[in-house]
Design an enzyme around this catalytic site. Structure first.
Site, PDB file in Angstrom:
ATOM      1  N   ARG A   1       0.857  -1.186   0.000  1.00 31.35           N
ATOM      2  CA  ARG A   1       0.000   0.000   0.000  1.00 31.35           C
ATOM      3  C   ARG A   1       0.894   1.238   0.000  1.00 31.35           C
ATOM      4  O   ARG A   1       1.070   1.895   1.017  1.00 31.35           O
ATOM      5  CB  ARG A   1      -0.923  -0.012   1.217  1.00 31.35           C
TER       6      ARG A   1
ATOM      7  N   ARG B   1      -0.185  10.380  -2.356  1.00 32.13           N
ATOM      8  CA  ARG B   1      -1.453  11.090  -2.448  1.00 32.13           C
ATOM      9  C   ARG B   1      -1.328  12.221  -3.462  1.00 32.13           C
ATOM     10  O   ARG B   1      -0.339  12.955  -3.455  1.00 32.13           O
ATOM     11  CB  ARG B   1      -1.847  11.662  -1.087  1.00 32.13           C
TER      12      ARG B   1
ATOM     13  N   ARG C   1      14.550  -6.900  14.105  1.00 29.05           N
ATOM     14  CA  ARG C   1      15.341  -5.673  14.145  1.00 29.05           C
ATOM     15  C   ARG C   1      15.068  -5.002  15.486  1.00 29.05           C
ATOM     16  O   ARG C   1      13.949  -5.050  16.011  1.00 29.05           O
ATOM     17  CB  ARG C   1      14.949  -4.717  13.009  1.00 29.05           C
TER      18      ARG C   1
ATOM     19  N   ARG D   1      15.643   8.358  12.063  1.00 30.22           N
ATOM     20  CA  ARG D   1      14.779   9.512  12.321  1.00 30.22           C
ATOM     21  C   ARG D   1      15.143  10.135  13.660  1.00 30.22           C
ATOM     22  O   ARG D   1      15.835   9.527  14.486  1.00 30.22           O
ATOM     23  CB  ARG D   1      13.304   9.105  12.321  1.00 30.22           C
TER      24      ARG D   1
ATOM     25  N   GLU E   1      17.130   7.673  16.404  1.00 30.22           N
ATOM     26  CA  GLU E   1      16.865   6.233  16.355  1.00 30.22           C
ATOM     27  C   GLU E   1      17.804   5.558  15.360  1.00 30.22           C
ATOM     28  O   GLU E   1      17.975   6.027  14.235  1.00 30.22           O
ATOM     29  CB  GLU E   1      15.416   5.953  15.939  1.00 30.22           C
TER      30      GLU E   1
ATOM     31  N   TYR F   1       4.028  -7.950  13.047  1.00 37.42           N
ATOM     32  CA  TYR F   1       3.987  -6.527  13.368  1.00 37.42           C
ATOM     33  C   TYR F   1       2.520  -6.122  13.521  1.00 37.42           C
ATOM     34  O   TYR F   1       1.708  -6.337  12.618  1.00 37.42           O
ATOM     35  CB  TYR F   1       4.657  -5.684  12.281  1.00 37.42           C
TER      36      TYR F   1
ATOM     37  N   ASP G   1      -0.220  -2.974  14.835  1.00 35.19           N
ATOM     38  CA  ASP G   1      -0.538  -1.670  15.389  1.00 35.19           C
ATOM     39  C   ASP G   1      -1.320  -1.851  16.685  1.00 35.19           C
ATOM     40  O   ASP G   1      -1.881  -2.918  16.955  1.00 35.19           O
ATOM     41  CB  ASP G   1      -1.362  -0.847  14.390  1.00 35.19           C
TER      42      ASP G   1
END
Length: 377
Positions: free
Chosen positions: A167, A171, A243, A273, A294, A342, A344
């Site tokens: 995905r 945009r 990781r 980041r 990070e 993983y 959310d």
């Protein structure tokens, strides 16, 4: 409940409300797992100690559930990235495209412009790189995806499956809200305060800095295990690949970067980041600031596992552990580590609610509770 994160807390609370006596054990000195938040003593900033967590979901029941235990303040995740000496907004949107290419394109023009740059000779993308080249072309891929991905995963994007980028967030308008879910926000007092309220029930007892072995677990009617699935079996078949992250903390008087998250796309910048945590609570005001660089690397035996790799070798090993797990009695493997996926936060809570419901049905029917309520393979 082995683990005092979202999985253990939500399952435990639902069962406690139905009269079950719940013991929650966690090896860390705090509840909340990787969602743990705490006040920085130097600045008063609410810090996400294991990296930022932003709540977003389309699941109305899950949204109602978390709002039962916390006041959620509106929050939109607007990520920036520094690449090739300039700052752009993510996900790639019309502003990013126009700024990067020095254009003033309208949505339809931008769509045609990007389609012309895409590599249409790739009909069935198999790797991360092929997926990116097929849909955005080489220029955007190299600036925004290639270097960051190499740092995050420690390998070439040609070695990663296309599914990681299925995905692709592009945009053709000026919407820079990173997520697209209906419900988005941050708990006003942090996630640890929310999870503490979930665990606050007379039928729940919490033990921190407590390790749980299979022998010790045998004393309980049922165990819900949200630790690493390979750890339950003492890694007898080998360790699943993850990781991990290293965090380099620094503070600043004032505002360091003007946003919560700044990605770094250039491969020669070693960190992925920088997060500035006071921007995760914009309703608060702080003179000082707490930030973390990070760094992503391979996870060792003593590190905190963050991202399951799930490549061919890892999936093969996982299948062997799943077979062992399904032969266990009175144990259900849950959550990100227990199922090696993983997840959310909203998905973790949804699966925890469903898992608790499955257990209550099994008890009511006199049936057996499976090792997994969601297939991890």
């Amino acid at each position: 409940m082995v683990g005092a994160g979202l999985s253990g807390a939500v399952i435990g609370r639902r069962l406690a409300e139905q009269g079950h006596k719940i013991t929650v054990m966690d090896g860390r000195p705090h509840i909340g797992g990787n969602c743990h938040t705490e006040r920085d003593t130097e600045t008063g900033v609410l810090v996400h100690l294991y990296g930022p967590h932003i709540f977003h979901t389309d699941d109305e029941e899950v949204w109602a559930y978390v709002n039962r235990f916390a006041t959620f303040r509106p929050y939109k995740n607007r990520v920036k990235t520094t690449t090739r000496g300039a700052v752009y907004s993510l996900p790639i949107n019309l502003h990013t495209i126009n700024q990067f290419f020095g254009q003033t394109l309208r949505p339809e023009e931008a769509r045609r412009f990007i389609e012309a740059k895409a590599d249409t000779t790739i009909s069935d993308p198999q790797t991360f790189e092929e997926q990116a080249l097929r849909f955005v072309g080489r220029d955007l891929y190299e600036a925004f995806f290639q270097g960051y991905t190499i740092k995050q995963w420690g390998c070439s994007p040609t070695e990663l499956p296309a599914s990681i980028l299925k995905r692709l967030p592009v945009r053709f308008n000026y919407d820079d809200n990173y997520f697209f879910h209906r419900f988005q926000g941050m708990p006003e007092e942090g996630y640890t305060a929310m999870i503490a309220r979930i665990l606050d029930h007379p039928n729940i007892t919490v033990h921190l800095e407590a390790t749980v072995t299979r022998d010790r677990a045998a004393a309980f009617d049922h165990v819900f295990y949200s630790g690493p699935i390979d750890g339950w079996f003492d890694f007898r078949l080998g360790r699943l690949g993850y990781r991990t992250l290293d965090f380099e903390r620094f503070s600043h008087k004032g505002d360091w970067q003007g946003c919560a998250v700044m990605n770094y796309g250039d491969v020669d910048v070693p960190w992925t980041r920088i997060t500035e945590h006071k921007h995760f609570a914009p309703w608060e005001s702080h003179d000082g600031s707490v930030l973390y660089r990070e760094y992503s690397r391979a996870c060792g035996p003593d590190d905190i596992p963050y991202y399951p790799i799930r490549q061919v070798a890892e999936k093969s090993l996982l299948a062997e552990y799943v077979a062992l797990a399904r032969a266990e009695e009175n144990v259900t493997f849950t959550g990100r580590l227990g199922t090696y996926r993983y997840l959310d936060m909203d998905v973790t809570i949804r699966e925890a609610l469903d898992c608790a419901a499955a257990y209550l049905r099994a008890v009511g029917d006199g049936g057996a509770m499976p090792a997994f309520t969601v297939n991890p393979l």
